[in-house]
Design a protein around this motif. Structure first.
Motif, PDB file in Angstrom:
ATOM      1  N   GLY A 121      17.499  19.307  14.029  1.00  0.00           N
ATOM      2  CA  GLY A 121      16.478  20.315  13.756  1.00  0.00           C
ATOM      3  C   GLY A 121      16.142  21.185  14.950  1.00  0.00           C
ATOM      4  O   GLY A 121      16.017  22.413  14.822  1.00  0.00           O
ATOM      5  N   THR A 122      16.003  20.582  16.141  1.00  0.00           N
ATOM      6  CA  THR A 122      15.656  21.387  17.322  1.00  0.00           C
ATOM      7  C   THR A 122      16.772  22.367  17.665  1.00  0.00           C
ATOM      8  O   THR A 122      16.511  23.494  18.093  1.00  0.00           O
ATOM      9  CB  THR A 122      15.354  20.483  18.537  1.00  0.00           C
ATOM     10  OG1 THR A 122      16.433  19.564  18.737  1.00  0.00           O
ATOM     11  CG2 THR A 122      14.058  19.717  18.344  1.00  0.00           C
ATOM     12  N   PHE A 123      18.014  21.937  17.478  1.00  0.00           N
ATOM     13  CA  PHE A 123      19.129  22.858  17.698  1.00  0.00           C
ATOM     14  C   PHE A 123      19.185  23.917  16.598  1.00  0.00           C
ATOM     15  O   PHE A 123      19.458  25.090  16.871  1.00  0.00           O
ATOM     16  CB  PHE A 123      20.448  22.095  17.762  1.00  0.00           C
ATOM     17  CG  PHE A 123      20.655  21.329  19.035  1.00  0.00           C
ATOM     18  CD1 PHE A 123      20.789  21.996  20.250  1.00  0.00           C
ATOM     19  CD2 PHE A 123      20.712  19.949  19.030  1.00  0.00           C
ATOM     20  CE1 PHE A 123      20.977  21.292  21.426  1.00  0.00           C
ATOM     21  CE2 PHE A 123      20.902  19.235  20.201  1.00  0.00           C
ATOM     22  CZ  PHE A 123      21.030  19.903  21.404  1.00  0.00           C
ATOM     23  N   ALA A 124      18.927  23.515  15.361  1.00  0.00           N
ATOM     24  CA  ALA A 124      19.000  24.461  14.246  1.00  0.00           C
ATOM     25  C   ALA A 124      17.977  25.575  14.387  1.00  0.00           C
ATOM     26  O   ALA A 124      18.267  26.743  14.088  1.00  0.00           O
ATOM     27  CB  ALA A 124      18.811  23.725  12.924  1.00  0.00           C
ATOM     28  N   VAL A 125      16.775  25.248  14.827  1.00  0.00           N
ATOM     29  CA  VAL A 125      15.742  26.276  15.035  1.00  0.00           C
ATOM     30  C   VAL A 125      16.244  27.325  16.023  1.00  0.00           C
ATOM     31  O   VAL A 125      16.156  28.540  15.786  1.00  0.00           O
ATOM     32  CB  VAL A 125      14.431  25.635  15.553  1.00  0.00           C
ATOM     33  CG1 VAL A 125      13.469  26.709  16.058  1.00  0.00           C
ATOM     34  CG2 VAL A 125      13.761  24.810  14.452  1.00  0.00           C
ATOM     35  N   GLN A 126      16.793  26.861  17.141  1.00  0.00           N
ATOM     36  CA  GLN A 126      17.229  27.791  18.189  1.00  0.00           C
ATOM     37  C   GLN A 126      18.452  28.595  17.771  1.00  0.00           C
ATOM     38  O   GLN A 126      18.540  29.800  18.048  1.00  0.00           O
ATOM     39  CB  GLN A 126      17.545  27.002  19.459  1.00  0.00           C
ATOM     40  CG  GLN A 126      16.354  26.271  20.049  1.00  0.00           C
ATOM     41  CD  GLN A 126      16.764  25.419  21.230  1.00  0.00           C
ATOM     42  OE1 GLN A 126      16.896  25.885  22.360  1.00  0.00           O
ATOM     43  NE2 GLN A 126      16.998  24.137  20.973  1.00  0.00           N
ATOM     44  N   ILE A 127      19.397  27.939  17.105  1.00  0.00           N
ATOM     45  CA  ILE A 127      20.621  28.642  16.714  1.00  0.00           C
ATOM     46  C   ILE A 127      20.325  29.672  15.632  1.00  0.00           C
ATOM     47  O   ILE A 127      20.809  30.812  15.681  1.00  0.00           O
ATOM     48  CB  ILE A 127      21.693  27.638  16.253  1.00  0.00           C
ATOM     49  CG1 ILE A 127      22.125  26.778  17.447  1.00  0.00           C
ATOM     50  CG2 ILE A 127      22.900  28.364  15.670  1.00  0.00           C
ATOM     51  CD1 ILE A 127      23.004  25.602  17.068  1.00  0.00           C
ATOM     52  N   ALA A 128      19.498  29.296  14.647  1.00  0.00           N
ATOM     53  CA  ALA A 128      19.128  30.254  13.600  1.00  0.00           C
ATOM     54  C   ALA A 128      18.403  31.442  14.205  1.00  0.00           C
ATOM     55  O   ALA A 128      18.634  32.595  13.820  1.00  0.00           O
ATOM     56  CB  ALA A 128      18.262  29.563  12.542  1.00  0.00           C
ATOM     57  N   LYS A 129      17.540  31.182  15.180  1.00  0.00           N
ATOM     58  CA  LYS A 129      16.835  32.286  15.835  1.00  0.00           C
ATOM     59  C   LYS A 129      17.821  33.179  16.586  1.00  0.00           C
ATOM     60  O   LYS A 129      17.695  34.407  16.589  1.00  0.00           O
ATOM     61  CB  LYS A 129      15.775  31.753  16.799  1.00  0.00           C
ATOM     62  CG  LYS A 129      14.935  32.883  17.403  1.00  0.00           C
ATOM     63  CD  LYS A 129      14.049  32.420  18.519  1.00  0.00           C
ATOM     64  CE  LYS A 129      13.323  33.600  19.158  1.00  0.00           C
ATOM     65  NZ  LYS A 129      12.562  33.211  20.371  1.00  0.00           N
ATOM     66  N   SER A 130      18.820  32.563  17.230  1.00  0.00           N
ATOM     67  CA  SER A 130      19.805  33.359  17.971  1.00  0.00           C
ATOM     68  C   SER A 130      20.632  34.228  17.036  1.00  0.00           C
ATOM     69  O   SER A 130      21.183  35.250  17.457  1.00  0.00           O
ATOM     70  CB  SER A 130      20.731  32.446  18.782  1.00  0.00           C
ATOM     71  OG  SER A 130      21.674  31.795  17.958  1.00  0.00           O
TER      72      SER A 130
END
Length: 305
Positions: free
Chosen positions: A163-172
């Motif tokens: 989840g923490t990676f998904a938040v950042q990647i989706a934002k990127s």
């Protein structure tokens, strides 16, 4: 060399620190001095044989194929096989061990393929060791489903490793991110870049009025039928229970994102190899934020390239 071995399925108590033979790299492999590894869901589930189908992979009555867990690692190449040209002795690397596991040891042999890469220049060994499992999972699911700019993405389980990676990647990807987490983690996911936050201890996210292009269950605790009404027409439900497609450049893409300052890792707790049982018990409790690391060589929270 020292390694954590398990000879039967069960609780964290089945994990034992033992001396075993140091592996020898094959022609297409590298021998890595492991500095740091982690405890992922894949580790404790294989240890516990949960789900039962894990026994079909690793032995019906006791572990046979994998006896040393550890799904990801960071360390330094100590020896290379004669066919390896992409890496050399002394290279600092991070890697997914794949289904061979093996990170809970002082040394590990891995194929010199797309699942191993030079470490990001701006990460410590323990930070880099927590990227491959959660980072690759998040990236692959988001890429496979073509998440793009202006898409509305809800991420359930936003404070976990995936989840923490998904938040950042989706934002990127310039998507509009709504994160679902508990009160204790709202500040964390906000710092990671979530545009909106639903505190599930205060509000049932299934009652959200917004409709999303994607709902990403990053912890495998909900279902498509439960979330269908949250999706726009043509919207997609994504779950970590699926099997995302991989690309040869997945790990190098994460490395580039990290070095560009678009991706960090969240570390909740640190343990030593001698504390592996305690670490497994904590991760299995579903209370962790981000990642839990095992430092095989002490001091990796400080050591950078």
């Amino acid at each position: 060399m020292k390694a954590v071995v398990y000879e039967k399925y069960g609780s964290p108590d089945v994990l034992e620190l033992k001396d075993i033979n140091k592996p020898i790299p094959k022609r297409n492999e590298v021998l890595i001095r492991v500095y740091t590894t982690s405890v992922s869901a894949g580790d404790w589930r294989l240890r516990k044989a949960d789900p039962f189908l894990a026994r079909l992979f690793n032995g019906l009555f006791k572990p046979r194929r994998v006896k040393v867990l550890g799904f990801e690692l960071a360390g330094v190449v100590e020896e290379v096989g004669e066919k390896v040209q992409s890496l050399k002795r002394g290279d600092a690397v991070f890697a997914s061990c794949g289904l061979r596991f093996g990170g809970y040891a002082e040394y590990a042999c891995l194929p010199a393929n797309e699942l191993i890469s030079l470490m990001p220049s701006n990460m410590t060994f323990e930070e880099a060791a927590t990227v491959p499992v959660g980072g690759l999972t998040a990236l692959r699911f988001l890429r496979q489903n073509n998440v793009k700019a202006n898409d509305k993405v809800l991420i359930y389980g936003a404070s976990g490793s995936v989840g923490t990676f998904a938040v950042q990647i989706a934002k990127s990807f310039n998507a509009e991110v709504t994160a679902v987490c508990s009160t204790a983690n709202t500040r964390l996911v906000s710092q990671l870049g979530a545009h909106h936050i639903i505190d599930y201890t205060q509000t049932d996210f299934l009652k959200a009025e917004t409709r999303f292009d994607f709902v990403f269950d990053a912890v495998g605790k909900t279902s498509k039928s439960a979330c269908r009404h949250l999706l726009k027409p043509g919207g997609k439900f994504i779950t970590v229970k699926g099997s995302p497609k991989s690309r040869p450049d997945d790990l190098s893409t994460l490395k580039e994102m990290i070095e560009a300052g678009n991706l960090i890792t969240v570390i909740d707790r640190r343990y030593t190899l001698e504390q592996i049982r305690e670490a497994h018990a904590y991760v299995e409790s579903f209370r962790k934020k981000g990642n839990v690391v095992i430092n095989i060589i002490p001091g990796q929270e400080q050591q950078q390239l």
